[in-house]
Design an enzyme around this catalytic site. Structure first.
Site, PDB file in Angstrom:
ATOM      1  N   ASP A 130      29.249 -28.631  -5.074  1.00  0.00           N
ATOM      2  CA  ASP A 130      28.233 -28.940  -4.047  1.00  0.00           C
ATOM      3  C   ASP A 130      27.025 -27.574  -3.996  1.00  0.00           C
ATOM      4  O   ASP A 130      27.475 -26.741  -3.567  1.00  0.00           O
ATOM      5  CB  ASP A 130      28.924 -29.232  -2.545  1.00  0.00           C
ATOM      6  CG  ASP A 130      27.901 -29.301  -1.473  1.00  0.00           C
ATOM      7  OD1 ASP A 130      26.655 -29.523  -1.826  1.00  0.00           O
ATOM      8  OD2 ASP A 130      28.100 -29.062  -0.186  1.00  0.00           O
ATOM      9  N   CYS A 160      14.941 -37.310  -0.631  1.00  0.00           N
ATOM     10  CA  CYS A 160      14.299 -37.893   0.634  1.00  0.00           C
ATOM     11  C   CYS A 160      13.032 -37.224   0.799  1.00  0.00           C
ATOM     12  O   CYS A 160      12.444 -35.968   0.643  1.00  0.00           O
ATOM     13  CB  CYS A 160      15.420 -37.531   1.691  1.00  0.00           C
ATOM     14  SG  CYS A 160      14.762 -37.926   3.191  1.00  0.00           S
ATOM     15  N   ILE A 170      18.118 -31.262   9.528  1.00  0.00           N
ATOM     16  CA  ILE A 170      18.288 -29.907   9.932  1.00  0.00           C
ATOM     17  C   ILE A 170      18.557 -29.543  11.351  1.00  0.00           C
ATOM     18  O   ILE A 170      19.413 -28.603  11.556  1.00  0.00           O
ATOM     19  CB  ILE A 170      16.715 -29.246   9.797  1.00  0.00           C
ATOM     20  CG1 ILE A 170      16.353 -29.152   8.248  1.00  0.00           C
ATOM     21  CG2 ILE A 170      16.671 -27.770  10.077  1.00  0.00           C
ATOM     22  CD1 ILE A 170      14.907 -28.827   8.119  1.00  0.00           C
ATOM     23  N   THR A 171      18.127 -30.461  12.254  1.00  0.00           N
ATOM     24  CA  THR A 171      18.640 -30.290  13.785  1.00  0.00           C
ATOM     25  C   THR A 171      20.147 -30.400  13.962  1.00  0.00           C
ATOM     26  O   THR A 171      20.684 -29.729  14.473  1.00  0.00           O
ATOM     27  CB  THR A 171      17.814 -31.308  14.548  1.00  0.00           C
ATOM     28  OG1 THR A 171      16.414 -31.065  14.438  1.00  0.00           O
ATOM     29  CG2 THR A 171      18.084 -31.029  15.974  1.00  0.00           C
ATOM     30  N   HIS A 258      48.043 -53.962  18.663  1.00  0.00           N
ATOM     31  CA  HIS A 258      48.085 -55.167  19.404  1.00  0.00           C
ATOM     32  C   HIS A 258      48.919 -54.634  21.032  1.00  0.00           C
ATOM     33  O   HIS A 258      49.556 -53.489  20.970  1.00  0.00           O
ATOM     34  CB  HIS A 258      49.153 -55.859  18.825  1.00  0.00           C
ATOM     35  CG  HIS A 258      50.470 -55.403  18.137  1.00  0.00           C
ATOM     36  ND1 HIS A 258      51.502 -55.299  19.066  1.00  0.00           N
ATOM     37  CD2 HIS A 258      50.755 -54.960  17.005  1.00  0.00           C
ATOM     38  CE1 HIS A 258      52.571 -54.527  18.339  1.00  0.00           C
ATOM     39  NE2 HIS A 258      51.837 -54.579  16.909  1.00  0.00           N
ATOM     40  N   GLU A 327      50.499 -55.838   9.263  1.00  0.00           N
ATOM     41  CA  GLU A 327      51.608 -54.635   9.228  1.00  0.00           C
ATOM     42  C   GLU A 327      52.477 -54.367   7.830  1.00  0.00           C
ATOM     43  O   GLU A 327      52.446 -55.438   6.956  1.00  0.00           O
ATOM     44  CB  GLU A 327      52.536 -54.930  10.423  1.00  0.00           C
ATOM     45  CG  GLU A 327      53.611 -53.701  10.592  1.00  0.00           C
ATOM     46  CD  GLU A 327      53.098 -52.385  10.973  1.00  0.00           C
ATOM     47  OE1 GLU A 327      52.140 -51.835   9.946  1.00  0.00           O
ATOM     48  OE2 GLU A 327      53.492 -51.973  11.830  1.00  0.00           O
TER      49      GLU A 327
END
Length: 470
Positions: A130, A160, A170-171, A258, A327
């Site tokens: 990354d 982008c 950013i915020t 359930h 299940e």
């Protein structure tokens, strides 16, 4: 012979690819680097800052780990923070800042060294690298590193150009970054936009012609368009499939078991019984709760089993049935109590305690099997917005483990009590969980792992953590 068969069926499978002990794969003179079918993969992020690379890295890593592919993120920004201790401003990222450039390069090389350790010595299968990796030069270094070690490389480029999306990212994320501790919003926004400009000057996106031999996916404006090139194997295929299903629209996922069933009251596992009196009360209260939440466009999903369908019916809303939400199949142990399983199959009871995630009931399923059949459900949950999933204890544990990034060892012991709604709201790099108890009593069905898991243990030790039931 029987013991040997038991050992083979209960032993965790190891990956096929076995790395050489030396740093680089041995090769004969004139031969190419061997490329095994199951050789490790480096997933390399590409893109300017604030394009969601870390979000994608963490989310994809969580998914791959959940499906059983050992994966780890190597965030070069964190290596940089560890190396410099303090951050002043965007000038650290200027192309003409030679001292800073040297530090950043050393951090990237340090991260690559750790990637090699993880993939070659720690049984890792996928390493997510990354970083911005915005220049062809940097990507060439990574490709050469991978080639020398026989690793596959898959690039994920996030592009982008929507200023609103960038500002929102950013915020939401950068304001809480360690780089900006104690800074006000306007200063963070101003500095980070200048940091982006520093990268923009030398940004070289993956090129349709120059990089045609590489494997990659380009994601445009948070999934409005995709471009996929030369996918090599099933890991890359699954990564592409996953990335094309996720979105960032605000929403919540509600998980509920359930209502209490008749077999729950008796302490019996599995089966297809209806709701108890208290279970029906819970179904009614669940309907009131969902109505009070005023959730727009809510979808309701159930299993094919009677107790989830009866719970959904009380909501008086349309619902969909998924067989994948059924299940866990307890095989020969269906509708038995834990005491009866210990009495009739003490060895099986102990083997399940030894490795609850991978243990498969005779003629039944394991938690690992459930994860595999739940993958389409996860994909559809990622595509949807607000969803209420009415399911079962083992299934709910598997879903919860995905959203909370829990390990295979933790998964079978996650607490998912009856008559409680878990509201999951995705946030920047994780998931916020709210537990809402609807104040209808129910039996406890949670069994902790006992201290003694040996086959030779006393019955009392084996049943020590079995919850009370009627």
């Amino acid at each position: 012979m029987a013991d040997r068969l038991r050992e083979l069926t209960q032993t965790r499978l190891q990956k096929i690819w076995i790395p050489h002990q030396c740093d680089r794969l041995q090769q004969r003179r004139g031969s190419s680097i061997p490329q095994f079918t199951n050789s490790p993969t480096m997933i390399v992020m590409v893109g300017l800052p604030a394009r969601g690379k870390t979000y994608i890295s963490k989310k994809l890593t969580r998914y791959l780990n959940w499906i059983g592919t050992p994966t780890k993120v190597f965030n070069v920004g964190q290596y940089r923070r560890d190396a410099t201790q303090s951050y002043n401003n965007y000038q650290f990222f200027r192309a003409d800042n030679q001292e800073a450039m040297k530090i950043r390069k050393q951090c990237a090389l340090h991260a690559l060294k750790d990637v090699h350790t993880y993939l070659s010595r720690e049984e890792g299968h996928v390493a997510v690298f990354d970083a911005t990796n915005t220049t062809r030069e940097r990507r060439s270094v990574i490709l050469q590193f991978a080639k020398e070690r026989g690793y596959k490389v898959f690039f994920i480029e996030s592009i982008c150009d929507d200023p609103d999306i960038i500002a929102e990212n950013i915020t939401q994320v950068k304001l809480s970054s360690p780089d900006y501790t104690g800074c006000d919003r306007e200063k963070v926004l101003e500095d980070f936009l200048k940091r982006i400009d520093c990268y923009q000057m030398n940004y070289e996106p993956l090129h349709d012609d120059l990089d045609s031999s590489l494997s990659y996916i380009k994601i445009f404006n948070v999934g409005s368009r995709y471009l996929v090139n030369r996918v090599q194997d099933h890991i890359q295929s699954r990564a592409v499939y996953y990335l094309m299903n996720i979105h960032v629209t605000p929403r919540s996922i509600y998980l509920s078991r359930h209502g209490e069933s008749e077999l729950n009251l008796l302490g019996r596992i599995g089966g297809d019984s209806g709701l108890s009196v208290r279970g029906k009360q819970y179904a009614h209260e669940l309907g009131n709760f969902i109505k009070s939440q005023q959730i727009p466009d809510l979808k309701v999903w159930t299993s094919h089993m009677k107790r989830t369908i009866q719970t959904a019916e009380a909501l008086h809303v349309p619902y969909e049935q998924w067989k994948a939400l059924n299940e866990i199949d307890a095989g020969v142990c269906e509708e038995m109590t834990y005491e009866e399983i210990q009495d009739h199959f003490p060895e099986e009871f102990a083997l399940r305690d030894q490795d609850k995630y991978r243990y498969r009931y005779p003629k039944g399923e394991s938690y690992e099997d459930i994860v595999q059949r739940l993958e389409p459900v996860i994909m559809e949950l990622e595509r949807q917005e607000n969803v209420l999933v009415i399911c079962h204890q083992a299934v709910m544990r598997c879903l919860l483990a995905y959203f909370l990034d829990k390990t295979a060892e933790e998964l079978p012991y996650l607490k998912c009590p009856l008559h409680t709604v878990l509201k999951l709201t995705p946030v920047a790099y994780g998931c916020k969980v709210e537990s809402i108890y609807l104040n209808i009593e129910a039996v406890n069905t949670h069994r902790e792992k006992p201290l003694n898991v040996e086959v030779s243990r006393d019955p009392e030790e084996a049943l020590d953590t079995v919850p009370e039931h009627f």
